[in-house]
Design an enzyme around this catalytic site. Structure first.
Site, mmCIF file in Angstrom:
data_model
loop_
_atom_site.group_PDB
_atom_site.id
_atom_site.type_symbol
_atom_site.label_atom_id
_atom_site.label_comp_id
_atom_site.label_asym_id
_atom_site.label_seq_id
_atom_site.Cartn_x
_atom_site.Cartn_y
_atom_site.Cartn_z
ATOM 1 N N MET A 75 3.457 -7.618 7.471
ATOM 2 C CA MET A 75 2.687 -7.378 8.692
ATOM 3 C C MET A 75 2.073 -8.648 9.278
ATOM 4 O O MET A 75 1.264 -8.597 10.194
ATOM 5 C CB MET A 75 1.585 -6.340 8.439
ATOM 6 C CG MET A 75 2.092 -5.021 7.936
ATOM 7 S SD MET A 75 3.323 -4.318 9.050
ATOM 8 C CE MET A 75 3.998 -3.062 7.984
ATOM 9 N N CYS A 76 2.444 -9.786 8.735
ATOM 10 C CA CYS A 76 1.920 -11.075 9.189
ATOM 11 C C CYS A 76 2.691 -11.536 10.424
ATOM 12 O O CYS A 76 3.912 -11.488 10.457
ATOM 13 C CB CYS A 76 2.108 -12.075 8.052
ATOM 14 S SG CYS A 76 0.796 -13.225 7.876
ATOM 15 N N HIS A 77 1.964 -11.985 11.449
ATOM 16 C CA HIS A 77 2.594 -12.491 12.661
ATOM 17 C C HIS A 77 3.122 -13.908 12.430
ATOM 18 O O HIS A 77 2.453 -14.716 11.783
ATOM 19 C CB HIS A 77 1.584 -12.552 13.808
ATOM 20 C CG HIS A 77 1.116 -11.218 14.266
ATOM 21 N ND1 HIS A 77 0.097 -10.542 13.651
ATOM 22 C CD2 HIS A 77 1.538 -10.427 15.280
ATOM 23 C CE1 HIS A 77 -0.094 -9.389 14.266
ATOM 24 N NE2 HIS A 77 0.758 -9.290 15.262
ATOM 25 N N MET A 113 -3.835 -15.789 5.765
ATOM 26 C CA MET A 113 -2.693 -15.498 4.893
ATOM 27 C C MET A 113 -1.842 -16.741 4.677
ATOM 28 O O MET A 113 -1.314 -16.959 3.577
ATOM 29 C CB MET A 113 -1.845 -14.352 5.469
ATOM 30 C CG MET A 113 -2.589 -13.027 5.560
ATOM 31 S SD MET A 113 -3.474 -12.552 4.046
ATOM 32 C CE MET A 113 -2.144 -12.455 2.877
ATOM 33 N N GLU A 114 -1.725 -17.564 5.698
ATOM 34 C CA GLU A 114 -0.958 -18.807 5.564
ATOM 35 C C GLU A 114 -1.605 -19.743 4.553
ATOM 36 O O GLU A 114 -0.914 -20.374 3.738
ATOM 37 C CB GLU A 114 -0.818 -19.485 6.932
ATOM 38 C CG GLU A 114 0.154 -18.797 7.868
ATOM 39 C CD GLU A 114 -0.346 -17.483 8.484
ATOM 40 O OE1 GLU A 114 0.466 -16.789 9.105
ATOM 41 O OE2 GLU A 114 -1.543 -17.142 8.335
ATOM 42 N N ASP A 128 6.501 -24.197 -12.113
ATOM 43 C CA ASP A 128 7.956 -24.336 -12.220
ATOM 44 C C ASP A 128 8.358 -25.716 -12.736
ATOM 45 O O ASP A 128 9.242 -25.842 -13.579
ATOM 46 C CB ASP A 128 8.608 -24.076 -10.867
ATOM 47 C CG ASP A 128 10.114 -24.286 -10.917
ATOM 48 O OD1 ASP A 128 10.771 -23.606 -11.728
ATOM 49 O OD2 ASP A 128 10.623 -25.136 -10.161
#
Length: 157
Positions: A75-77, A113-114, A128
């Protein structure tokens, strides 16, 4: 509690319509940690990890992740990112690396969110690159530290 905006009146998932929102300068800062232990930390600081410059690669991975957040979070633009900085703080005594991601844009929706996504990916990249030495590393404490801009105003943790 505020209304959840990612659902319509029938409970169906939707992407929020931001068409009528004003563009403002927006900044978000997120942080998180990875406990690597003293052996891995020594290898990172002495540039002895076979895969290369761990913090340099993690920084680039975090920057790249910022630009792909909307493809990972449904749902992130998609946003036009105007700046990303990823910084690391090292606690040599505890064998902990703290990542901090600062993301900026001028737009109709925020970059929280970014910032969280880029911080997470930077930490996962460290894992990693170092897992051949020790797989018991712990990633945690990922959180939003600050956000500014937009209708909801400023947030400080």
């Amino acid at each position: 509690m505020d209304k959840l905006t990612h659902f319509d009146e029938d409970g169906n998932a939707r992407m929020v319509d931001i068409s009528d929102k004003d563009e403002t300068k927006r900044v978000a800062i997120a942080s998180g940690t990875i406990k690597v232990g003293n052996t891995i930390l020594r290898h990172i600081l002495d540039n002895k990890i076979e895969k290369g410059d761990v913090l340099g690669v993690a920084r680039v991975a975090g920057i790249m992740a910022t630009k792909t957040t909307s493809t990972s979070i449904p749902m992130c633009h998609p946003l036009m990112i105007t700046g990303v900085d990823i910084d690391f703080e090292i606690d040599s005594e505890l064998g902990i690396i703290k990542a901090k991601s600062t993301v900026k844009t001028t737009g109709k929706t925020g970059v929280e969110m970014e910032a969280l996504h880029s911080c997470s990916i930077a930490l996962l990249t460290i894992y990693d690159m170092c897992k051949a030495i020790d797989k018991s590393m712990e990633i945690g404490n990922i959180k939003l530290e600050h956000k500014s801009g937009g209708k909801s105003g400023d947030f400080f943790r």
